[in-house]
Design a protein around this motif. Structure first.
Motif, PDB file in Angstrom:
ATOM      1  N   THR A 101       0.844  -1.196   0.000  1.00 51.25           N
ATOM      2  CA  THR A 101       0.000   0.000   0.000  1.00 51.25           C
ATOM      3  C   THR A 101       0.878   1.244   0.000  1.00 51.25           C
ATOM      4  O   THR A 101       1.854   1.337   0.752  1.00 51.25           O
ATOM      5  CB  THR A 101      -0.925   0.039   1.233  1.00 51.25           C
ATOM      6  OG1 THR A 101      -0.150  -0.155   2.415  1.00 51.25           O
ATOM      7  CG2 THR A 101      -1.992  -1.020   1.147  1.00 51.25           C
ATOM      8  N   LEU A 102       0.536   2.209  -0.852  1.00 42.53           N
ATOM      9  CA  LEU A 102       1.289   3.460  -0.982  1.00 42.53           C
ATOM     10  C   LEU A 102       0.363   4.555  -1.477  1.00 42.53           C
ATOM     11  O   LEU A 102      -0.783   4.287  -1.870  1.00 42.53           O
ATOM     12  CB  LEU A 102       2.454   3.295  -1.971  1.00 42.53           C
ATOM     13  CG  LEU A 102       3.652   2.452  -1.505  1.00 42.53           C
ATOM     14  CD1 LEU A 102       4.557   2.134  -2.690  1.00 42.53           C
ATOM     15  CD2 LEU A 102       4.427   3.168  -0.408  1.00 42.53           C
ATOM     16  N   ASP A 103       0.867   5.787  -1.480  1.00 41.98           N
ATOM     17  CA  ASP A 103       0.147   6.877  -2.129  1.00 41.98           C
ATOM     18  C   ASP A 103       1.058   7.499  -3.180  1.00 41.98           C
ATOM     19  O   ASP A 103       2.078   6.920  -3.563  1.00 41.98           O
ATOM     20  CB  ASP A 103      -0.375   7.897  -1.106  1.00 41.98           C
ATOM     21  CG  ASP A 103       0.741   8.682  -0.416  1.00 41.98           C
ATOM     22  OD1 ASP A 103       1.928   8.501  -0.783  1.00 41.98           O
ATOM     23  OD2 ASP A 103       0.439   9.477   0.488  1.00 41.98           O
ATOM     24  N   ASP A 104       0.705   8.685  -3.656  1.00 41.74           N
ATOM     25  CA  ASP A 104       1.430   9.284  -4.777  1.00 41.74           C
ATOM     26  C   ASP A 104       2.855   9.705  -4.431  1.00 41.74           C
ATOM     27  O   ASP A 104       3.648   9.985  -5.338  1.00 41.74           O
ATOM     28  CB  ASP A 104       0.658  10.495  -5.306  1.00 41.74           C
ATOM     29  CG  ASP A 104      -0.553  10.079  -6.121  1.00 41.74           C
ATOM     30  OD1 ASP A 104      -0.383   9.245  -7.028  1.00 41.74           O
ATOM     31  OD2 ASP A 104      -1.662  10.570  -5.845  1.00 41.74           O
ATOM     32  N   ASN A 105       3.216   9.758  -3.160  1.00 45.81           N
ATOM     33  CA  ASN A 105       4.561  10.204  -2.793  1.00 45.81           C
ATOM     34  C   ASN A 105       5.641   9.276  -3.313  1.00 45.81           C
ATOM     35  O   ASN A 105       6.702   9.728  -3.744  1.00 45.81           O
ATOM     36  CB  ASN A 105       4.677  10.338  -1.271  1.00 45.81           C
ATOM     37  CG  ASN A 105       4.048  11.604  -0.758  1.00 45.81           C
ATOM     38  OD1 ASN A 105       4.603  12.684  -0.887  1.00 45.81           O
ATOM     39  ND2 ASN A 105       2.853  11.477  -0.191  1.00 45.81           N
ATOM     40  N   GLU A 106       5.416   7.954  -3.268  1.00 46.88           N
ATOM     41  CA  GLU A 106       6.481   7.021  -3.626  1.00 46.88           C
ATOM     42  C   GLU A 106       6.064   5.895  -4.570  1.00 46.88           C
ATOM     43  O   GLU A 106       6.898   5.050  -4.897  1.00 46.88           O
ATOM     44  CB  GLU A 106       7.071   6.383  -2.350  1.00 46.88           C
ATOM     45  CG  GLU A 106       7.724   7.360  -1.392  1.00 46.88           C
ATOM     46  CD  GLU A 106       8.998   8.003  -1.954  1.00 46.88           C
ATOM     47  OE1 GLU A 106       9.410   7.647  -3.075  1.00 46.88           O
ATOM     48  OE2 GLU A 106       9.565   8.871  -1.266  1.00 46.88           O
ATOM     49  N   ILE A 107       4.833   5.885  -5.037  1.00 45.88           N
ATOM     50  CA  ILE A 107       4.407   4.717  -5.824  1.00 45.88           C
ATOM     51  C   ILE A 107       5.234   4.552  -7.091  1.00 45.88           C
ATOM     52  O   ILE A 107       5.571   3.428  -7.490  1.00 45.88           O
ATOM     53  CB  ILE A 107       2.901   4.778  -6.163  1.00 45.88           C
ATOM     54  CG1 ILE A 107       2.486   3.466  -6.861  1.00 45.88           C
ATOM     55  CG2 ILE A 107       2.556   6.007  -6.975  1.00 45.88           C
ATOM     56  CD1 ILE A 107       1.016   3.296  -7.057  1.00 45.88           C
ATOM     57  N   HIS A 108       5.603   5.649  -7.733  1.00 40.45           N
ATOM     58  CA  HIS A 108       6.368   5.529  -8.982  1.00 40.45           C
ATOM     59  C   HIS A 108       7.776   5.001  -8.717  1.00 40.45           C
ATOM     60  O   HIS A 108       8.309   4.226  -9.517  1.00 40.45           O
ATOM     61  CB  HIS A 108       6.412   6.883  -9.704  1.00 40.45           C
ATOM     62  CG  HIS A 108       6.797   8.040  -8.848  1.00 40.45           C
ATOM     63  ND1 HIS A 108       6.116   8.392  -7.711  1.00 40.45           N
ATOM     64  CD2 HIS A 108       7.810   8.935  -8.967  1.00 40.45           C
ATOM     65  CE1 HIS A 108       6.680   9.452  -7.163  1.00 40.45           C
ATOM     66  NE2 HIS A 108       7.719   9.790  -7.899  1.00 40.45           N
ATOM     67  N   ARG A 109       8.377   5.393  -7.598  1.00 43.59           N
ATOM     68  CA  ARG A 109       9.695   4.854  -7.264  1.00 43.59           C
ATOM     69  C   ARG A 109       9.587   3.391  -6.846  1.00 43.59           C
ATOM     70  O   ARG A 109      10.460   2.575  -7.168  1.00 43.59           O
ATOM     71  CB  ARG A 109      10.339   5.688  -6.160  1.00 43.59           C
ATOM     72  CG  ARG A 109      10.598   7.138  -6.584  1.00 43.59           C
ATOM     73  CD  ARG A 109      11.243   7.948  -5.477  1.00 43.59           C
ATOM     74  NE  ARG A 109      11.394   9.338  -5.893  1.00 43.59           N
ATOM     75  CZ  ARG A 109      10.471  10.272  -5.714  1.00 43.59           C
ATOM     76  NH1 ARG A 109       9.346   9.972  -5.095  1.00 43.59           N
ATOM     77  NH2 ARG A 109      10.670  11.503  -6.136  1.00 43.59           N
ATOM     78  N   ALA A 110       8.534   3.066  -6.137  1.00 46.81           N
ATOM     79  CA  ALA A 110       8.326   1.665  -5.754  1.00 46.81           C
ATOM     80  C   ALA A 110       8.154   0.786  -6.986  1.00 46.81           C
ATOM     81  O   ALA A 110       8.704  -0.328  -7.048  1.00 46.81           O
ATOM     82  CB  ALA A 110       7.104   1.546  -4.839  1.00 46.81           C
ATOM     83  N   ARG A 111       7.414   1.266  -7.968  1.00 47.83           N
ATOM     84  CA  ARG A 111       7.240   0.486  -9.204  1.00 47.83           C
ATOM     85  C   ARG A 111       8.588   0.209  -9.854  1.00 47.83           C
ATOM     86  O   ARG A 111       8.867  -0.909 -10.305  1.00 47.83           O
ATOM     87  CB  ARG A 111       6.349   1.249 -10.192  1.00 47.83           C
ATOM     88  CG  ARG A 111       4.848   1.079 -10.042  1.00 47.83           C
ATOM     89  CD  ARG A 111       4.367  -0.324 -10.392  1.00 47.83           C
ATOM     90  NE  ARG A 111       4.757  -0.760 -11.718  1.00 47.83           N
ATOM     91  CZ  ARG A 111       4.031  -0.603 -12.814  1.00 47.83           C
ATOM     92  NH1 ARG A 111       2.864   0.001 -12.736  1.00 47.83           N
ATOM     93  NH2 ARG A 111       4.448  -1.076 -13.975  1.00 47.83           N
ATOM     94  N   SER A 112       9.445   1.219  -9.911  1.00 46.03           N
ATOM     95  CA  SER A 112      10.753   1.044 -10.549  1.00 46.03           C
ATOM     96  C   SER A 112      11.607   0.045  -9.782  1.00 46.03           C
ATOM     97  O   SER A 112      12.266  -0.821 -10.377  1.00 46.03           O
ATOM     98  CB  SER A 112      11.479   2.388 -10.648  1.00 46.03           C
ATOM     99  OG  SER A 112      10.801   3.267 -11.525  1.00 46.03           O
TER     100      SER A 112
END
Length: 603
Positions: free
Chosen positions: A133-144
């Protein structure tokens, strides 16, 4: 594939390999039931070390990982605590907590998450899945990061959880009403989500107006927009009406011969008067037993943040609602994850355990279907005992609930006009109090974020039945230190060293049920290639004695006891060469323990 780069990346890339193994130390006084390491676990300690300690027993065995890491909003006050061998990152340890003004907070978050995700990947079984679970702060980095660690081909979906039941009037731009749930499979070619139970609304769409022997059905459209070369024929209705073809731009879904075959089989519905455009009868018995999960999760199905806080307040005592764990997740959300990702016998791991929702949901799922799922919760904070474990104790054993039941009587967004006519508003609230007071112990009024709320409150006392189950509360023991082992200062137990060596040699998890030891000679278990043995006692006199050495006689005895595979024997010394073992066709390989230096003490 594009790759994420962050400061400190080169230092943490393989940091998980340097983390020492620390034994799990059970604390029976804080556990429920017998203390055991192969059941439900709550581990109080740094989750990086906790995950490393789980590898010997659980590598490749976990079925579902759910984590709710810091969202890195800048307001959570989380600390970067990993002791990485880098001057820059040592400085990070002195600049905690990570706040909104920290220009490196995203780098620190990635550096914190990377080694933990690497270990979680190792712990997952081939048919396992990871949920974050995440929000917009780190989701794109988590995906990478997850694309790099799991492989982008193993990305499954991003679900949207509608977490707020009403917008926030105080929002500067948009009311952020959702979180994300990232899903990765260890191996997407193997993993599949379970189907969800069909809802009553879905089944209510089916009926049987013509008393078809095959049961309830619903009409399906015979036409579609996709081009079909054999889908433009005329149809004659039972009433005699001729339909020249599908409506403009559409095509019949089936060719004419198939349509006539379906009509003869009673699978076409013409309407009660036989004059309607035909539709295909979709029988309830032909549909899947469940429903395919969707990526939009509404709060009326999986709960919202207020549900989570109310649920936690109903179980545990807090001085005020402000003291409640800030970001709990509702058990309904975790129940959805478990429905999709587990069977009745799954192992579920949460290494950011927080308030213990994952453990609660596992116990509830077992109660519901009679399963024996296991949870492993890791929490570094001091409240691992007073919050995480205490919640488990209460939901296992049952608890008395003295609380308040609330009913909303008025909810109104205040406007400037309301303020100018405050006397009318006060009169309206007073009339509600006078009308409803007899039903409640109190009427509470508050204004928050520009919203006036009036609630009726009842004091209630009840006993909540326990869900059953047990767990073992653990802390992390002293790390295995090879330097201190070489001097004999610190010698681990047979079980701790055996589990570690088995995993290091085979890259598989040990099964504690197969371990047996007598007078320092022990069997660790069977891997894909070997039977694994350990000759060891945590005693310096034994390690420097002839009894601790592998001999030809011992090698033959081990090979005869467990035939069918080669044998790997860990021991401090050997009195037989590998050449002699091979010439004698004894399928045994020697693996030295780091105690050769001890022999110098005897001289």
């Amino acid at each position: 594939m594009s790759e994420l780069t962050f400061k400190g990346q080169e230092f943490v890339y393989n940091h998980h390999l340097t983390v020492p193994h620390r034994p799990l130390v059970p604390d029976a006084s804080k556990s429920v039931g017998d203390a055991r390491l192969d059941g439900n676990l709550i581990i109080n300690g740094d989750n990086l070390h906790g995950l490393k300690s789980l590898l010997p027993m659980y590598a490749g065995k976990v079925d579902c990982v759910f984590i709710d890491p810091p969202y890195n909003t800048g307001n959570e006050g989380w600390n970067y605590n990993d002791n990485v061998n880098s001057p820059m990152m040592q400085e990070w340890l002195r600049s905690n907590p990570v706040g909104i003004d920290d220009g490196l907070r995203h780098d620190k978050w990635c550096a914190m998450m990377w080694p933990r995700l690497r270990l979680l990947h190792e712990l997952l079984g081939d048919a396992g899945s990871l949920w974050v679970t995440l929000d917009d702060n780190e989701i794109h980095r988590a995906r990478s990061m997850l694309d790099s660690i799991f492989g982008e081909q193993n990305f499954v979906a991003t679900c949207i959880w509608h977490k707020n039941y009403s917008p926030k009037p105080s929002a500067q731009f948009f009311s952020e009403d959702h979180d994300y749930l990232l899903i990765y499979a260890k191996d997407k070619t193997i993993w599949r989500p379970k189907l969800l139970d069909r809802t009553d609304d879905m089944n209510a769409r089916y009926s049987n107006p013509d008393n078809d022997r095959r049961g309830e059905w619903k009409p399906g459209d015979l036409s579609a927009r996709n081009y079909y070369s054999e889908g433009t024929y005329p149809i004659t209705c039972p009433s005699g009406r001729v339909i020249a073809g599908p409506s403009g731009g559409n095509y019949w879904r089936v060719k004419e011969s198939k349509f006539k075959e379906m009509d003869r089989d009673g699978r076409i519905w013409w309407g009660e008067d036989g004059n309607n455009i035909p539709s295909i009868k979709r029988f309830l018995t032909d549909v899947k037993d469940g429903r395919v999960p969707q990526t939009l999760w509404e709060y009326d199905e999986v709960g919202h943040t207020q549900d989570a806080k109310k649920e936690l307040l109903s179980i545990l005592d807090f001085a005020s609602s402000d003291d409640v764990f800030v970001t709990p997740k509702p058990t309904a959300l975790l129940a959805r994850v478990l429905d999709l990702a587990t069977t009745e016998h799954s192992i579920v791991l949460d290494s950011f355990a927080g308030s213990g929702t994952t453990g609660h949901a596992v116990l509830a799922a077992n109660k519901r279907d009679g399963g024996d799922r296991k949870f492993i919760l890791v929490e570094c904070e001091q409240y691992a005992d007073t919050l995480t474990a205490e919640r488990m104790r209460r939901v296992i054993e049952g608890y008395a609930f003295d609380g308040k039941q609330r009913e909303e009587l008025l909810k109104k967004s205040l406007t400037f006009t309301d303020l100018k006519r405050a006397d009318r508003l006060i009169a309206h609230v007073t009339s509600i109090e006078n009308l409803e007071a007899h039903r409640f112990d109190a009427i509470e009024k508050k204004v928050k974020d520009g919203i006036l709320t009036v609630e009726g409150v009842k004091n209630i006392t009840e006993r909540v039945e326990g869900l059953g189950g047990q767990f073992t509360f653990c802390t992390l023991g002293e790390a295995i230190d090879l330097d201190r082992m070489l001097t004999g200062e610190s010698l681990p137990s047979f079980e701790q060293l055996g589990a570690l060596l088995f995993h290091m040699a085979t890259n598989e998890a040990i099964n504690p049920g197969t371990v047996s030891v007598q007078d320092g000679h022990g069997y660790l278990g069977e891997s894909a290639r070997f039977h694994v043995w350990l000759i060891y006692k945590p005693e310096l006199n034994f390690l420097t004695s002839r009894d601790a050495a592998l001999t030809m006689a011992k090698a033959k005895a081990l090979a005869e006891e467990k035939p069918g595979k080669r044998h790997l024997v860990f021991a401090p010394a050997k009195f037989v060469s590998q050449k002699l073992l091979d010439e004698a066709h004894v399928p045994v390989e020697f693996a030295p323990l780091p105690w050769a230096l001890y022999r110098a003490e005897r001289g």
